[in-house]
Design a protein around this motif. Structure first.
Motif, PDB file in Angstrom:
ATOM      1  N   PHE A  51       0.811  -1.212   0.000  1.00  0.00           N
ATOM      2  CA  PHE A  51       0.000   0.000   0.000  1.00  0.00           C
ATOM      3  C   PHE A  51       0.849   1.269   0.000  1.00  0.00           C
ATOM      4  N   MET A  52       2.127   1.118   0.246  1.00  0.00           N
ATOM      5  CA  MET A  52       2.973   2.289   0.435  1.00  0.00           C
ATOM      6  C   MET A  52       3.857   2.592  -0.776  1.00  0.00           C
ATOM      7  N   VAL A  53       4.024   1.622  -1.679  1.00  0.00           N
ATOM      8  CA  VAL A  53       5.026   1.789  -2.735  1.00  0.00           C
ATOM      9  C   VAL A  53       4.636   2.911  -3.696  1.00  0.00           C
ATOM     10  N   PRO A  54       5.646   3.617  -4.222  1.00  0.00           N
ATOM     11  CA  PRO A  54       5.376   4.777  -5.082  1.00  0.00           C
ATOM     12  C   PRO A  54       4.805   4.415  -6.452  1.00  0.00           C
ATOM     13  N   TYR A  55       5.126   3.232  -6.977  1.00  0.00           N
ATOM     14  CA  TYR A  55       4.657   2.876  -8.321  1.00  0.00           C
ATOM     15  C   TYR A  55       3.905   1.552  -8.292  1.00  0.00           C
ATOM     16  N   SER A 101      13.831   9.601  -8.358  1.00  0.00           N
ATOM     17  CA  SER A 101      12.469   9.201  -8.711  1.00  0.00           C
ATOM     18  C   SER A 101      12.316   7.675  -8.711  1.00  0.00           C
ATOM     19  N   HIS A 102      13.370   6.961  -9.076  1.00  0.00           N
ATOM     20  CA  HIS A 102      13.361   5.491  -8.998  1.00  0.00           C
ATOM     21  C   HIS A 102      14.554   5.052  -8.172  1.00  0.00           C
ATOM     22  N   TRP A 103      14.322   4.836  -6.840  1.00  0.00           N
ATOM     23  CA  TRP A 103      15.425   4.577  -5.910  1.00  0.00           C
ATOM     24  C   TRP A 103      16.313   3.415  -6.335  1.00  0.00           C
ATOM     25  N   PHE A 104      15.683   2.345  -6.807  1.00  0.00           N
ATOM     26  CA  PHE A 104      16.449   1.155  -7.199  1.00  0.00           C
ATOM     27  C   PHE A 104      16.560   1.034  -8.722  1.00  0.00           C
ATOM     28  N   GLY A 105      16.136   2.072  -9.418  1.00  0.00           N
ATOM     29  CA  GLY A 105      16.180   2.033 -10.883  1.00  0.00           C
ATOM     30  C   GLY A 105      14.962   1.349 -11.469  1.00  0.00           C
ATOM     31  N   ASP A 162       9.272  -0.141 -11.827  1.00  0.00           N
ATOM     32  CA  ASP A 162      10.070   0.394 -10.723  1.00  0.00           C
ATOM     33  C   ASP A 162      10.555  -0.751  -9.837  1.00  0.00           C
ATOM     34  N   ILE A 163      11.872  -0.924  -9.725  1.00  0.00           N
ATOM     35  CA  ILE A 163      12.425  -2.067  -9.004  1.00  0.00           C
ATOM     36  C   ILE A 163      12.203  -1.948  -7.505  1.00  0.00           C
ATOM     37  N   THR A 221      10.510  -4.855  -5.431  1.00  0.00           N
ATOM     38  CA  THR A 221      11.236  -5.532  -4.357  1.00  0.00           C
ATOM     39  C   THR A 221      10.418  -5.520  -3.067  1.00  0.00           C
ATOM     40  N   VAL A 222       9.799  -4.380  -2.784  1.00  0.00           N
ATOM     41  CA  VAL A 222       9.000  -4.271  -1.563  1.00  0.00           C
ATOM     42  C   VAL A 222       7.771  -5.175  -1.640  1.00  0.00           C
ATOM     43  N   VAL A 223       7.082  -5.130  -2.766  1.00  0.00           N
ATOM     44  CA  VAL A 223       5.860  -5.923  -2.910  1.00  0.00           C
ATOM     45  C   VAL A 223       6.166  -7.423  -2.842  1.00  0.00           C
TER      46      VAL A 223
END
Lengths: 281, 288
Positions: A37-41, A58-62, A69-70, A74-76
């Protein structure tokens, strides 16, 4: 319970690495629950213009080859990977402990049959066995869980069987027997709590293996299917781009995987100390 | 102890010409041969002998804890007029044995190492079907701890075995045994590993309980002096056989059998040499 919290604090203070591992585990749990629920993309949304973007504000992990968006992926993926490993380990823990306790306590034909079955399972290279099970039963999350549970089962059966067996002849079991306790009660009340501390260490090690196993299956294309976000798949997809310089595609999910396994392994000793009242002096 | 005390005519336990064997790799071995003894209500019977003399084996068969390879070769054992087999196969036999209790040799090992001693006492109360909820059982457990003279029983209720001394653990075990209000109490070397003062306190407690509760009590020990002090009657065993059986006082003042004489002579004293102690053991050929 108050007693237990005090004990927990003591264990953590005396072993900072364990404390760190438990904090990390809590963090992983939080990420697994609220992360999506928190991820930016949107982890599945592609953006062809922005493909292969290196890590930036804008894309922390590229982004990957289709511009997903990685960081978000990764979070999801945490939830799915954690779900597979936790459920698989719990399955093999419950089943393996039950079977191992009965085999170790009563011995006889049940012990002989289960022990030979366990030997048979362990004769296979375990990852290949998991591959075979998933390939035969079909590519689904449920089957990955089953496969992971089955290859971990022998360790729990063997450990529980041995630990029960050495305590079976002890005087306190005799004492409980002549008091008129039923065998089932002796196993549940007297033997099970005694074998829990070593089982805890086994659990934490197995959680690491289970998560690696799930990722490994996905990596070779036998697990979770793309485009679902899962660390194994992400590493597999990114692997071919490492040579051309886009290291971030497989690096970050790989790092998450490694941190997760490390955290589980460090938790083992702490879990054991928490479970063993003899450490409460 | 007064040796001329009178007991009921009917014994609680009667062991008649009992022989017990074990199946082993080297063939069958007879560990106990033609053993006969009785114990009555309120009586304390000492079974004395060196290690391996078979003093524990017959009582283990009595309570149903004989190893799987053990069996009754011949003879019989009756408990309150019920014939017993070596293992509690039938529910009825389990029922008979429900009024037996045992105190083990190493108290710390006879308690579950990671369960609070109060909980273990409550377990016993629960298994024997004490009426009442948890609070009632807990109160009764604390009462029992108090009965075996454990100080601050409310605090000790929450202790783990490893937090208690050996003597305290043995007191807890006595409380667990007494909780069942047994008709027969078997104490298998109850004071091994305890210092002399604690030893005296523990045995004093056992004998007092035996008298006030009118239990039949078996005290198994290798210490003849101990047996003489606390038992009414003593059975001396050697190489699986009963060599002498007499009231405690008579045994000491007038030992009939050479083995008994040797045992008495071997009792350590200040001015004795170790050689006196070594002279006791005899080979089976010498004993025959």
């Amino acid at each position: 319970m108050n007693n237990f919290t005090a004990h927990a604090f003591y264990v953590f203070r005396s072993n900072p690495v364990t404390a760190l591992a438990f904090i990390a585990f809590a963090l992983i749990l939080v990420i697994a629950f609220v992360g999506p629920f928190m991820v930016p993309y949107d982890p599945l949304a592609t953006d062809a213009v922005n493909s292969f973007a290196p890590p930036s504000w804008s894309h922390w992990f590229g982004t990957d080859q289709v511009g997903r968006d990685i960081f978000s992926r990764t979070v999801v993926a945490t939830r799915l990977d954690l779900l597979i490993s936790v459920v698989a380990v719990m399955l093999s823990l419950v089943l393996g402990t039950a079977v191992g306790c009965v085999a170790g306590y009563f011995g006889g034909w049940f012990d002989r049959i289960t022990s030979r079955l366990v030997d048979t399972i362990m004769a296979f290279p375990l990852f290949v066995l998991a591959m075979g099970i998933v390939a035969a039963m079909g590519n689904s999350v449920t089957n990955i869980i089953y496969a992971t549970a089955i290859i971990n089962l022998p360790f729990y059966i063997r450990l529980a069987r041995t630990e029960v067996n050495v305590r079976r002849e002890s005087a306190f079991v005799d004492a409980a027997l002549i008091t008129g306790n039923h065998h089932s009660r002796i196993i549940a009340v007297h033997l099970l709590p005694n074998i829990l501390p070593p089982m805890m260490v086994q659990i934490s090690l197995n959680m690491g293996w289970a998560i690696l196993n799930a990722a490994g299956l996905s990596f070779i294309g036998l697990g979770v299917r793309p485009p679902a976000a899962e660390w194994g798949i992400m590493v597999a997809e990114g692997a071919q781009y490492i040579v051309s310089g886009e290291w971030w595609i497989s690096f970050f999910p790989g790092l998450a995987l490694m941190l997760c396994v490390l955290c589980f392994n460090f938790m083992g000793d702490g879990l054991r100390d928490l479970m063993d009242p003899r450490k409460r002096t | 102890m007064d040796s001329i005390q009178k007991f009921d005519a009917e014994p609680v336990v009667s062991v008649n010409q009992l022989s017990i064997g074990f199946h082993t790799r080297q063939g069958d071995i007879t560990a106990v041969r033609d053993v006969t003894w009785q114990v009555h209500r309120g009586e304390i019977l000492g079974i004395v002998g060196e290690s391996g003399s078979g003093k524990s084996v017959s009582t283990l068969a009595l309570i149903g804890l004989l190893d799987d390879n053990g069996y009754i070769v011949s003879g019989s054992m009756t408990y309150q007029q019920h014939l017993l087999t070596a293992r509690s196969k039938s529910a009825q036999e389990k029922q008979y044995r429900a009024s037996m209790a045992m105190i083990f040799q190493y108290p710390r090992m006879a308690l579950n190492p990671i369960r609070r001693v109060g909980k273990q006492l409550m377990d016993v109360l629960q298994v024997i079907g004490t009426p009442g909820n948890r609070a009632v059982l807990k109160a009764r457990a604390i009462e029992l701890l108090n009965e075996v003279q454990i100080h601050e029983p409310e605090q000790r209720f929450h202790a783990y075995p490893f937090e208690l001394s050996g003597g305290m653990c043995q007191r807890v075990l006595i409380a667990m045994a007494l909780a069942r209000s047994p008709d027969l109490l078997i104490a298998d070397e109850p004071t091994t590993g305890l210092d002399v003062v604690t030893q005296d306190a523990i045995l004093g407690m056992i004998t007092q309980a035996a008298t006030t509760r009118q239990m039949a009590t078996l005290l198994i020990t290798h210490d003849l002096g101990l047996a003489a002090k606390y038992c009414h009657r003593i059975v001396v065993m050697e190489q699986g056989q009963v060599v002498e059986q007499a009231p405690a006082k008579a045994l000491f003042t007038n030992p009939k059998h050479p083995y008994t004489r040797a045992l008495i002579a071997a009792t350590p004293a200040l001015m004795r040499d170790l050689d006196d102690l070594r002279a006791v053991y005899r080979t089976p050929e010498e004993a025959a």
